[in-house]
Design an enzyme around this catalytic site. Structure first.
Site, PDB file in Angstrom:
ATOM      1  N   TYR A  26      -5.398  30.850   5.088  1.00  0.00           N
ATOM      2  CA  TYR A  26      -5.674  29.441   4.756  1.00  0.00           C
ATOM      3  C   TYR A  26      -6.433  28.816   5.936  1.00  0.00           C
ATOM      4  O   TYR A  26      -5.978  27.841   6.529  1.00  0.00           O
ATOM      5  CB  TYR A  26      -4.393  28.650   4.498  1.00  0.00           C
TER       6      TYR A  26
ATOM      7  N   CYS B 290       0.834  -1.197   0.000  1.00  0.00           N
ATOM      8  CA  CYS B 290       0.000   0.000   0.000  1.00  0.00           C
ATOM      9  C   CYS B 290       0.874   1.254   0.000  1.00  0.00           C
ATOM     10  O   CYS B 290       1.916   1.298   0.628  1.00  0.00           O
ATOM     11  CB  CYS B 290      -0.908  -0.014   1.223  1.00  0.00           C
TER      12      CYS B 290
ATOM     13  N   ASP C  22      -1.409  28.605   7.516  1.00  0.00           N
ATOM     14  CA  ASP C  22      -1.484  27.136   7.503  1.00  0.00           C
ATOM     15  C   ASP C  22      -1.767  26.680   6.079  1.00  0.00           C
ATOM     16  O   ASP C  22      -2.852  26.186   5.778  1.00  0.00           O
ATOM     17  CB  ASP C  22      -2.596  26.684   8.465  1.00  0.00           C
TER      18      ASP C  22
ATOM     19  N   CYS D 106       2.323  21.496   6.684  1.00  0.00           N
ATOM     20  CA  CYS D 106       2.291  20.042   6.522  1.00  0.00           C
ATOM     21  C   CYS D 106       3.415  19.573   5.603  1.00  0.00           C
ATOM     22  O   CYS D 106       3.436  18.421   5.193  1.00  0.00           O
ATOM     23  CB  CYS D 106       0.932  19.579   6.014  1.00  0.00           C
TER      24      CYS D 106
HETATM   25  N1  SAH Z   1      -6.162  26.022   9.081  1.00  0.00           N
HETATM   26  C1  SAH Z   1      -7.131  25.067   8.622  1.00  0.00           C
HETATM   27  C2  SAH Z   1      -6.923  24.602   7.183  1.00  0.00           C
HETATM   28  C3  SAH Z   1      -5.539  24.224   6.757  1.00  0.00           C
HETATM   29  S1  SAH Z   1      -5.407  23.318   5.255  1.00  0.00           S
HETATM   30  C4  SAH Z   1      -7.193  23.886   9.574  1.00  0.00           C
HETATM   31  O1  SAH Z   1      -6.322  23.699  10.413  1.00  0.00           O
HETATM   32  O2  SAH Z   1      -8.153  23.122   9.498  1.00  0.00           O
HETATM   33  C5  SAH Z   1      -5.111  24.523   4.048  1.00  0.00           C
HETATM   34  C6  SAH Z   1      -6.343  25.269   3.600  1.00  0.00           C
HETATM   35  O3  SAH Z   1      -5.945  26.230   2.624  1.00  0.00           O
HETATM   36  C7  SAH Z   1      -7.422  24.420   2.937  1.00  0.00           C
HETATM   37  O4  SAH Z   1      -8.650  24.667   3.568  1.00  0.00           O
HETATM   38  C8  SAH Z   1      -7.444  24.924   1.475  1.00  0.00           C
HETATM   39  O5  SAH Z   1      -8.738  24.904   0.915  1.00  0.00           O
HETATM   40  C9  SAH Z   1      -6.942  26.342   1.637  1.00  0.00           C
HETATM   41  N2  SAH Z   1      -6.310  26.984   0.464  1.00  0.00           N
HETATM   42  C10 SAH Z   1      -5.567  26.407  -0.505  1.00  0.00           C
HETATM   43  N3  SAH Z   1      -5.084  27.354  -1.341  1.00  0.00           N
HETATM   44  C11 SAH Z   1      -5.513  28.554  -0.880  1.00  0.00           C
HETATM   45  C12 SAH Z   1      -5.326  29.907  -1.305  1.00  0.00           C
HETATM   46  N4  SAH Z   1      -4.599  30.198  -2.368  1.00  0.00           N
HETATM   47  N5  SAH Z   1      -5.909  30.879  -0.576  1.00  0.00           N
HETATM   48  C13 SAH Z   1      -6.643  30.591   0.532  1.00  0.00           C
HETATM   49  N6  SAH Z   1      -6.861  29.329   0.969  1.00  0.00           N
HETATM   50  C14 SAH Z   1      -6.298  28.325   0.286  1.00  0.00           C
END
Ligand code: SAH
Length: 472
Positions: free
Chosen positions: A330, A78, A400, A427
């Protein structure tokens, strides 16, 4: 000289970023999957490049002291649990090292070692049958028709799009197994056609499941290449949506049964539209004291036990006293924003997925949190535009981003806004280190670095970094 197809004895001395073992033959690095640092192995060289080579594990001659028997019989084939054959404590140490190396080599943070906190791992109770399993709240199973004509539901074998058939993934909440079994039966009984990537035909692409760790609520989302779920019954083509509902609704905790429409020829799992067949459009869960509702399209951290620790670390680093203006870039469904809001004067969140922003606003109302505002759009567009419009500075910025890291324009605006502190939740340590370097060059110093386990048995690692602005 190494010879292709020749077998050699070798010791695994190190492990690469994707969890592959690394040894040396004739002074050349050889990468071998499925090995653990400390293994002595018989390796067959399968590809020789100028600087390095790839080998296949033929036999373990002497197992590493860190080697364990994976609980999952599919672990080796996997693509998910690349590290499951390595003792859990050693997995954590490896992740700590991975973050440290990125910060040093890519980030240019020479003193990174002294800034690192020990990785926050998962708790492993003594009676656990295996460490760190059944922790995920979200699963995505691809569906395919196998060469023998049978339906296959499971996971892609490493680096392929071939589905390995299984009902169980040891990382998932146990209810997931029941869901997969029932949907398998449903698809066979009503002859619902799995999707075929090659010909872009057929219907069912993926099964997405979500569970609320604290609430026990369950969502099933069937991703289809079309707008209606059809199959065959007593020889005739028909709509089988009600039959799907009937096969799932009595599963304990079932809260939401949804169809997602993805008619594109794409590797993306979800399309942009959903239709709820039964129950609510979302499930609820909580993190700490705060309750969240989560729609199928919204991002939500996958390891609820660790998310609480991750956010606590971000909150600690943000060091809020009640007077601060904070941006959460984000922000997803506003999880971090709402976590920070009780300690700040005002929090602004930005997120690209509209459904997630709707969730975020509802979550604020449901938790009676009034000092937050959410914007839908690209962070790299909304954030600079807002700054230009209002001229309002932030005291603290939390970012994030997804794996690709922050957009250059966004980093630029952050620097212009000159917050006292930046808390970077990431991440992917490589893009994190790349962005940290930019911020350091623009006048910030790294204060603390803390890796946080989110993906046990997999090579990914989450990290929180605190940076502060050099005064003057
Ligand atoms: N802080 C949140 C989400 C983190 S994941 C938590 O901890 O749950 C990253 C997030 O960024 C996702 O929700 C994704 O949809 C968003 N994202 C991706 N590209 C983006 C961009 N250019 N502008 C704003 N958000 C974005």
């Amino acid at each position: 000289m190494l010879t292709k197809n020749q077998e050699y004895e070798m010791c695994i001395e190190d492990m690469g970023n994707d969890g592959e073992g690394i040894g040396h033959l004739d002074g050349m690095a050889v990468f071998v999957k499925d090995t653990v640092v400390g293994d002595r192995i018989l390796v067959k060289v399968i590809k020789v490049k100028k600087q390095y080579a790839f080998g296949r594990l033929m036999r373990i001659l002497e197992p590493s002291a860190f080697r364990v028997e994976p609980i999952c019989p599919l672990a080796r084939s996997c693509g998910g649990c690349t590290l499951m054959q390595m003792e859990y404590g050693r997995q954590l140490a490896w992740k700590q090292d991975k973050v440290l190396n990125c910060m040093k080599r890519i980030g240019g943070i020479a003193q990174a070692e002294t800034l690192m906190e020990p990785i926050i791992g998962m708790e492993v109770p003594e009676e656990a049958e295996f460490p760190a399993i059944y922790y995920r709240n979200k699963a995505q199973f691809p569906v395919q028709r196998g060469k023998d004509g049978r339906i296959k539901i499971g996971f892609y074998a490493g680096r392929t799009h071939d589905v390995m058939d299984t009902d169980r993934c040891y990382l998932q909440a146990p209810v997931t197994e029941t869901i997969v079994k029932r949907i398998r039966r449903f698809l066979e009984e009503y002859q619902v056609e799995p999707y075929d990537e090659g010909t872009h035909s057929g219907l069912v692409r993926h099964i997405l499941t979500r569970t609320g760790w604290h609430t026990g609520e369950v969502m099933v989302c069937l991703v289809i290449n079309g707008r209606k779920l059809t199959g065959r019954y007593q020889g005739a083509a028909c709509n089988v949506e009600q039959q799907l509902v009937d096969c799932l609704r009595d599963i304990p905790g079932m809260t939401s049964i949804v169809l997602n429409f993805n008619v594109e020829k794409t590797n993306r799992i979800l399309g942009n539209d959903c239709r709820t067949l039964w129950g609510q459009d979302y499930i609820s869960d909580r993190i700490g004291e705060i309750r969240y509702q989560i729609s199928p399209l919204s991002f939500y951290q996958v390891n609820p036990q660790q998310t609480e620790k991750l956010y606590a670390k971000a909150l600690e680093y943000a060091d809020l006293h009640g007077e601060e203006t904070v941006w959460d870039l984000y922000c997803g469904i506003g999880t971090i924003s709402l976590f920070l809001a009780s300690k700040a004067k005002k929090v602004y969140g930005v997120e690209i997925v509209e459904a997630a922003v709707e969730d975020a606003r509802k979550n604020a109302v449901a938790n009676r949190i009034e000092n937050v505002d959410f914007f839908a759009g690209k962070a790299e567009e909304v954030f600079p535009a807002q700054y230009q419009k209002t001229g309002e500075r932030a005291d603290v910025i939390v970012v994030d981003p997804p794996r690709k890291g922050c957009d250059a324009v966004l980093l630029d605006t952050m620097v212009q806004m000159a917050p006292n502190r930046i808390v970077y939740v990431s991440c992917d340590p490589a893009t994190l280190a790349r962005d940290v370097k930019v911020l350091v060059e623009a006048g910030y110093v790294v204060e603390r670095i803390c890796p946080v386990e989110q993906f046990a048995h997999n090579v990914h690692v989450e990290t929180v970094v605190l940076m502060s602005r050099i005064q003057g």
